[in-house]
Enzyme design. Sequence first.
Site, mmCIF file in Angstrom:
data_model
loop_
_atom_site.group_PDB
_atom_site.id
_atom_site.type_symbol
_atom_site.label_atom_id
_atom_site.label_comp_id
_atom_site.label_asym_id
_atom_site.label_seq_id
_atom_site.Cartn_x
_atom_site.Cartn_y
_atom_site.Cartn_z
ATOM 1 N N CYS A 56 0.808 -1.225 0.000
ATOM 2 C CA CYS A 56 0.000 0.000 0.000
ATOM 3 C C CYS A 56 0.838 1.271 0.000
ATOM 4 O O CYS A 56 0.290 2.375 0.048
ATOM 5 C CB CYS A 56 -0.964 -0.041 1.190
ATOM 6 S SG CYS A 56 -1.977 -1.537 1.146
ATOM 7 N N HIS A 110 -2.818 8.179 5.941
ATOM 8 C CA HIS A 110 -2.980 6.858 5.333
ATOM 9 C C HIS A 110 -4.208 6.158 5.898
ATOM 10 O O HIS A 110 -4.817 5.339 5.207
ATOM 11 C CB HIS A 110 -1.736 6.004 5.585
ATOM 12 C CG HIS A 110 -1.842 4.621 5.022
ATOM 13 N ND1 HIS A 110 -1.777 4.380 3.670
ATOM 14 C CD2 HIS A 110 -2.041 3.417 5.619
ATOM 15 C CE1 HIS A 110 -1.926 3.075 3.455
ATOM 16 N NE2 HIS A 110 -2.094 2.469 4.620
ATOM 17 N N HIS A 152 -10.007 1.898 0.312
ATOM 18 C CA HIS A 152 -8.553 1.718 0.285
ATOM 19 C C HIS A 152 -8.145 1.133 -1.062
ATOM 20 O O HIS A 152 -8.464 -0.009 -1.386
ATOM 21 C CB HIS A 152 -8.144 0.793 1.435
ATOM 22 C CG HIS A 152 -6.670 0.654 1.596
ATOM 23 N ND1 HIS A 152 -5.753 1.408 0.894
ATOM 24 C CD2 HIS A 152 -5.932 -0.155 2.412
ATOM 25 C CE1 HIS A 152 -4.535 1.065 1.238
ATOM 26 N NE2 HIS A 152 -4.617 0.115 2.156
#
Lengths: 136, 425
Positions: free
Chosen positions: B177, B315, B353
């Site tokens: 990620c 994040h 996400h």
Amino acid sequence: MATAMQAATGPLGNQSAEEIEYQLRGFPDSAISSALELRSTFSTKALEDCLHGILRFYLPEGDQNFECNFECNDTGKIRIKEDLGLDSLSIAESMFKIEELFNIPIEYGEIAEVETIADASRLLTTKMTTPESVAG
Amino acid sequence: MNQVLVTGLGFATSIGTRYDEVLESLRGLSNGFARKQLGEDAVAGTAGVELVCGDVKGFDLSSCDFRDWRIPDSHRFNTSLLRCLPPHGPYAVTALEQAIDMAEIDRTDLGDGHCGLFCASPGSPAMTRHYLNRMAASGWRRGPPMGIVSSVAGTLNFNLATHYGITGASCGFVSACASSSHAIGYAFDEIALGRQDLMLIVAAEDSSAESLLPFLGMNALTLNPDTHSASRPFDRQRDGFVGTGGAAALILESAASAQRRGRTPIAELLGWGQASDGYNVAAPHPQGKGIRRAMEICLQSSGVNARQVDWINAHATSTPAGDRAEATALTDLGFADDDNNTSISSTKGLTGHGLSYAGALEAAICVLAIKEGLIPGNAGLKQIDPCCAGLNLPVETRAQPLNYVLNNSCGFGGANVCHLFAAIT
């Protein structure tokens, strides 16, 4: 699978029209119509037209010279690499499609010897008439 | 060091497939979620599982056969390109084409050696499975020749470097990620060091069961069926993330190149930092050691202090452990101090996400926020987790001129990246 209503005498006679249309979705109409013709009867012209249509799908786009070669030449005499610009991976991909459609295994060595559409047609014709060539 | 500017953005996301759609979503806090049944095609004989997921509207890339794909702006694609792409390829091309258009780059200049391409893609496990099935059907004698280039992790850089005729740098980045944030960081370096004038960055993810459902095994996905509360970063009730496919793209350009082309930049990328946790293969360091260090390096290298930062696009994915670790790092860096006015939000409350493309999407949102003068609110946030005490977490989007904006990304293995974007002065 073929049904009782379908003529099963052609090389693609074991497939329904719907199965063929699904397999060749996105391909040029000429590939589909000639494949449908190959359900009921075999002819060299229909086979060459079908191969011609399948190969056209893999033609490098945006190159007018290769487009022109497709339109201008006698179908059987068209050279797959030189006239159409198909690279080795595109040829392998098109042959894989042909294998899947006709349910006939083609070896890499056999592909290497194919220069023209007529060569491909002859290779397939030979395999169609040799029962052990048909994939299980 | 050359000044690094942002001159183009592109989106193929759950909250919009055009700049103005993304802006409208950020202003109105309308999320891009839908309930989807995942897994029924991936595993025969199962009904799959219904999950809230990001929904990239207008696209249907659920098949692994490109002939079945539905793509808006399909005129931008030809068969030669499509047959080598993974299902996330059309997202990537859509986003990159927008970014190139926004930057008004002549496509014939992309191959002049002064332009590079950095990508982030995890590959397509769904495509790998599809090709294995076709190979098995041929008795393992033969497989589709384009099976590799359309399924492995470098698929985007292989395909797009070829498609655009890139002769400068090209590379793919894989750090889960944090992948696309690494791509942006190293693209910054290419320009700052004078190696390239222009860098195209594009990142994308499939929307498939194979890409998303494995996260269920880590208890990382939320099973909350409510699309309005499933993704709620920093909320006390958060219980996992909402996954999404899609793509985002940015164009980075040297100031000299932008000036030569007469382009007005959207924002400046002042610097970046990265640091690793050195702690756990999947879990974040409990105190957010790595992301804290990444932010420190980023601020130091940019010559900006924490009090000058107007907004941080965190994040925070809406997992209990991840959000807590980042909140701790932010607190330790002084962002919860009384004299610190930095706003912090996670746009994943709207977008979901995006995994390897999350960093690029959120960087693009940072640049958009600077251009439009807004701070996006924390969508889904109702009860602030006590671990966030003192942090300024706006719930509603508000208009505010922004000078400095941080973008955080964290990936597996404790990889952490931070960017600092600045308004053009």
